[in-house]
Design a protein around this motif. Structure first.
Motif: not given
Length: 148
Positions: A79-104
């Motif tokens: 369960a810890l592996l599942l939760v950490l992996a999903l949050i870690h991946g989502t936070n990484g995708m959030r960073t990519i979106v913040n870097d490349y999507v300029y319109k709020p």
């Protein structure tokens, strides 16, 4: 298209804009801590499933559900592996979106969609873990038990 100015990295703390919690710093710290934890969690998971015992030949429904999930330690581990992996991946995708999507507007829509998908996947994954831990023998089609 306007891009917000980024503060000079060496600006003293006393001169920086303070707007409550620094979510970027929290996200950055989470990525480092969860990354180290995930490496440990994944390697122990792989070792316990693929090397220890009978190795790869032991992997099957009976092993995972009846033997592994009957021990609360492994249930919590997965369960810890599942939760950490999903949050870690989502936070990484959030960073990519913040870097490349300029319109709020689109940026907020994409980030909201990411977090909603993350929460749904975590809930569904935890439901599967809990259901198999509580009732390991599931009735298949035609009332045939999978565990028999």
């Amino acid at each position: 298209m306007t891009i917000e100015a980024v503060e000079y990295p060496r600006t003293p703390l006393s001169e920086r804009k303070q707007s409550g919690k620094n979510w970027e710093r929290i996200g950055w710290s989470f990525m480092r801590i969860s990354g180290v934890l995930l490496i440990f969690l994944v390697f122990v998971h792989l070792y316990s499933n693929l090397v220890a015992g009978d190795g790869v030949s032991q992997i099957g429904f009976e092993f995972v559900v009846a033997e592994k999930f009957s021990v609360p330690f492994w249930l919590i581990w997965d369960a810890l592996l599942l939760v950490l992996a999903l949050i870690h991946g989502t936070n990484g995708m959030r960073t990519i979106v913040n870097d490349y999507v300029y319109k709020p507007g689109p940026r907020k829509a994409l980030i909201t969609t990411l977090w909603i998908a993350c929460i749904v996947e975590i809930v569904l994954g935890l439901i599967v873990l809990i259901v198999f831990a509580v009732e390991p023998c599931v009735q298949g089609p035609g009332s045939a038990s999978i565990c028999s």
